[in-house]
Motif scaffolding. Structure first.
Motif, mmCIF file in Angstrom:
data_model
loop_
_atom_site.group_PDB
_atom_site.id
_atom_site.type_symbol
_atom_site.label_atom_id
_atom_site.label_comp_id
_atom_site.label_asym_id
_atom_site.label_seq_id
_atom_site.Cartn_x
_atom_site.Cartn_y
_atom_site.Cartn_z
ATOM 1 N N ARG A 3 -49.574 8.361 62.828
ATOM 2 C CA ARG A 3 -48.140 8.353 62.545
ATOM 3 C C ARG A 3 -47.863 8.214 61.052
ATOM 4 N NH1 ARG A 3 -45.958 4.223 67.061
ATOM 5 N NH2 ARG A 3 -44.449 3.787 65.408
ATOM 6 N N ARG A 4 -46.930 8.996 60.546
ATOM 7 C CA ARG A 4 -46.671 9.060 59.102
ATOM 8 C C ARG A 4 -46.109 7.754 58.555
ATOM 9 N NH1 ARG A 4 -43.601 14.505 57.487
ATOM 10 N NH2 ARG A 4 -44.098 13.615 55.441
ATOM 11 N N GLU A 5 -45.334 7.032 59.370
ATOM 12 C CA GLU A 5 -44.715 5.806 58.867
ATOM 13 C C GLU A 5 -45.673 4.619 58.817
ATOM 14 O OE1 GLU A 5 -43.766 5.778 63.354
ATOM 15 O OE2 GLU A 5 -44.096 7.231 61.743
ATOM 16 N N VAL A 6 -46.867 4.773 59.385
ATOM 17 C CA VAL A 6 -47.866 3.696 59.361
ATOM 18 C C VAL A 6 -48.547 3.679 57.993
ATOM 19 C CG1 VAL A 6 -50.015 2.843 60.364
ATOM 20 C CG2 VAL A 6 -48.240 3.783 61.847
ATOM 21 N N HIS A 7 -48.588 2.515 57.367
ATOM 22 C CA HIS A 7 -49.186 2.386 56.034
ATOM 23 C C HIS A 7 -50.699 2.604 56.096
ATOM 24 C CE1 HIS A 7 -50.452 0.456 52.249
ATOM 25 N NE2 HIS A 7 -49.231 0.744 51.817
ATOM 26 N N LEU A 8 -51.263 3.070 54.990
ATOM 27 C CA LEU A 8 -52.698 3.337 54.907
ATOM 28 C C LEU A 8 -53.520 2.097 55.256
ATOM 29 C CD1 LEU A 8 -55.105 5.131 54.127
ATOM 30 C CD2 LEU A 8 -54.715 4.465 51.737
ATOM 31 N N ARG A 9 -53.058 0.917 54.846
ATOM 32 C CA ARG A 9 -53.805 -0.312 55.156
ATOM 33 C C ARG A 9 -53.945 -0.500 56.659
ATOM 34 N NH1 ARG A 9 -50.680 -5.589 53.623
ATOM 35 N NH2 ARG A 9 -49.379 -4.684 55.269
ATOM 36 N N GLU A 10 -52.842 -0.307 57.395
ATOM 37 C CA GLU A 10 -52.905 -0.475 58.850
ATOM 38 C C GLU A 10 -53.760 0.620 59.484
ATOM 39 O OE1 GLU A 10 -49.202 -1.326 57.502
ATOM 40 O OE2 GLU A 10 -50.826 -2.737 57.123
ATOM 41 N N ALA A 58 -48.695 -9.149 63.675
ATOM 42 C CA ALA A 58 -47.271 -8.840 63.595
ATOM 43 C C ALA A 58 -47.043 -7.374 63.216
ATOM 44 C CB ALA A 58 -46.601 -9.756 62.576
ATOM 45 N N LEU A 59 -47.866 -6.838 62.323
ATOM 46 C CA LEU A 59 -47.722 -5.443 61.910
ATOM 47 C C LEU A 59 -47.996 -4.485 63.066
ATOM 48 C CD1 LEU A 59 -49.451 -5.702 58.424
ATOM 49 C CD2 LEU A 59 -47.066 -5.021 58.819
ATOM 50 N N LEU A 60 -49.014 -4.787 63.863
ATOM 51 C CA LEU A 60 -49.324 -3.941 65.016
ATOM 52 C C LEU A 60 -48.187 -4.007 66.032
ATOM 53 C CD1 LEU A 60 -51.231 -2.129 66.606
ATOM 54 C CD2 LEU A 60 -52.374 -4.195 67.467
ATOM 55 N N ASP A 61 -47.661 -5.196 66.253
ATOM 56 C CA ASP A 61 -46.554 -5.353 67.191
ATOM 57 C C ASP A 61 -45.333 -4.575 66.714
ATOM 58 O OD1 ASP A 61 -45.409 -6.937 69.578
ATOM 59 O OD2 ASP A 61 -43.989 -7.420 67.979
ATOM 60 N N GLU A 62 -45.096 -4.589 65.414
ATOM 61 C CA GLU A 62 -43.946 -3.892 64.836
ATOM 62 C C GLU A 62 -43.987 -2.399 65.138
ATOM 63 O OE1 GLU A 62 -42.589 -2.687 60.315
ATOM 64 O OE2 GLU A 62 -43.436 -4.679 60.639
ATOM 65 N N HIS A 63 -45.184 -1.821 65.150
ATOM 66 C CA HIS A 63 -45.315 -0.376 65.353
ATOM 67 C C HIS A 63 -45.494 0.016 66.820
ATOM 68 C CE1 HIS A 63 -45.392 0.979 61.180
ATOM 69 N NE2 HIS A 63 -46.161 -0.061 60.892
#
Length: 324
Positions: free
Chosen positions: A128-135, A249-254
Motif C-alpha cells: 500500500r502506497r500510504e504505508v511508510h517505508l519503515r513499516e 499501534a502503527l500496524l493497528d492504524e493501517h
C-alpha cells in the motif's frame, strides 16, 4: 483506619496520589491486593511524582508492555484490566489523565487461535502506497524471518549480514526460577534469523547509508524527560529505537476496520509465515528450525492451513483421471 481525603475535581493530582485514591476506593481486600500490584508497578514505571495529566496514553501502553509484555496471557489480561479500571476511575472522578491505548488490547486466551493472514493479504498491506517505508521493511522482515516482533525490533545495523541475508537476535530462552529468591527469571540466547529478497530490497532503502544503531527508529528524537539507553538511540540521527508498543499501534492504524484496537497483531506475521511454509510442504523439522521452537507441539500451534490449502490437499485423493 486512615481517613480517605478526596481531592477537589479538576485539581492537579500526581500519579501516586491518583493511584492511592483509586485503591482506597476499593472495598474488597483481595481486589486491593491484586490491583495494587498492577497499579503500583505501573506508577513506578511512569514516575510517581509526575502530574497525572502529563502522562500520555502511549506511556501507559508502553509501561504495560515493558512490565508484562512477556508474561502469560492471563497475567497480561489481569494487569491490563487493573490499570484500565484505574484510568477509567480517574476519568469518572474528574481527574485529567491518560487512558489505556486501544493497541494495548486484551489478548486472546491460550485456547483461542491467532489468525494466519493469507499471503495475498500480507503482500497487499505491505504494498500500500500510504504505508511508510519503515513499516514496510519491518512487516516484511517479520514475515520472512518468522521472528518475534521484540527480536526484530531489537536488531542493530551492525548485526546485519546483508550477503548472507541473516542476523543474530536476542531470543527467549528457558524460563527458570531462582531457588533461593523464588523469583522468575528468563534467560536469553543469541539465535539466527534469515530473510529473503523482499527484506533485502527494503533494508538498504530504509537505512539510507546509516551504519550503526537500531535498524528501526522513530521519526523524532525522544523528549527531554524520557530516559533512553544509549544502545536504543541512533548515534547519527538521535532517533530512538522503535518500541513494541509503537510498532503495534502503527500496524493497528493501517489494519483496523472496526475502530482502534481491532487491527492485526504483530505476532500474526509469525503465524502467517509458518502456516504458508507448511502449506508449501515444509516438514515439521524444517518449521521447527525456522521458528526456533524446541518442541513439536509448540510449532504445531502456528500451523493453520487455509480452507483452500486443505481443499487442494484433498484433491490428491481424487481418482487418477479426474484431475486431468
Amino acid at each position: 483506619m486512615p481517613t480517605l481525603v478526596h481531592l477537589p475535581t479538576g485539581k492537579a493530582v500526581t500519579v501516586r496520589a491518583a493511584a492511592d485514591l483509586f485503591l482506597g476506593s476499593l472495598g474488597n481486600p483481595n481486589t486491593v491486593r491484586n490491583y495494587g500490584i498492577a497499579v503500583g508497578k505501573t506508577t513506578e514505571r511512569l514516575g510517581e511524582g509526575r502530574p497525572l495529566a502529563s502522562v500520555e496514553d502511549a506511556e501507559i501502553g508502553e509501561a504495560l508492555e515493558l512490565l508484562w509484555g512477556r508474561s502469560a496471557v492471563n497475567t497480561w489480561n489481569a494487569r491490563r484490566g487493573a490499570v484500565l479500571s484505574w484510568t477509567g476511575w480517574c476519568s469518572e472522578h474528574g481527574y485529567e489523565g491518560p487512558m489505556v491505548p486501544a493497541w494495548a488490547k486484551r489478548l486472546a486466551v491460550p485456547d483461542s487461535e491467532t489468525p494466519a493472514r493469507s499471503k495475498m493479504a500480507v503482500d497487499r498491506l505491505i504494498a500500500r502506497r500510504e504505508v511508510h517505508l519503515r513499516e514496510k521493511a519491518l512487516w516484511r522482515m517479520l514475515y520472512e524471518t518468522s521472528g518475534r516482533a521484540e527480536e526484530i525490533l531489537g536488531v542493530n545495523i551492525e548485526d546485519l549480514d546483508f550477503a548472507g541475508r541473516r542476523c543474530p537476535v536476542k531470543a527467549k530462552g528457558a524460563r527458570t526460577k531462582a531457588r533461593r529468591r523464588g523469583q522468575a527469571r528468563e534467560d536469553y540466547v543469541l539465535e539466527t534469523v534469515y530473510w529473503d529478497a523482499g527484506t533485502a530490497r527494503l533494508l538498504p532503502r530504509l537505512l539510507k547509508g546509516r551504519t550503526r544503531g537500531p535498524v528501526f527508529v522513530t521519526h523524532r528524537r525522544p523528549g527531554p524527560g524520557k530516559v533512553v539507553s544509549s544502545r536504543d538511540v541512533c548515534p547519527d540521527t538521535g532517533f530512538a529505537r522503535l518500541s513494541y508498543g509503537q510498532a503495534r499501534a502503527l500496524l493497528d492504524e493501517h489494519t483496523a476496520v472496526r475502530g482502534p484496537g481491532t487491527g492485526w497483531d504483530l505476532h500474526e506475521y509469525r503465524h502467517s509465515s509458518l502456516t504458508h511454509l507448511g502449506e508449501q510442504g515444509a516438514s515439521l523439522l524444517m518449521l521447527m528450525a525456522k521458528s526456533r521452537h524446541k518442541k513439536p507441539e509448540n510449532v504445531r500451534r502456528y500451523f493453520k492451513p487455509s480452507p483452500d490449502a486443505i481443499a487442494e490437499l484433498t484433491s490428491l485423493l481424487a481418482p487418477g483421471d479426474s484431475r486431468r
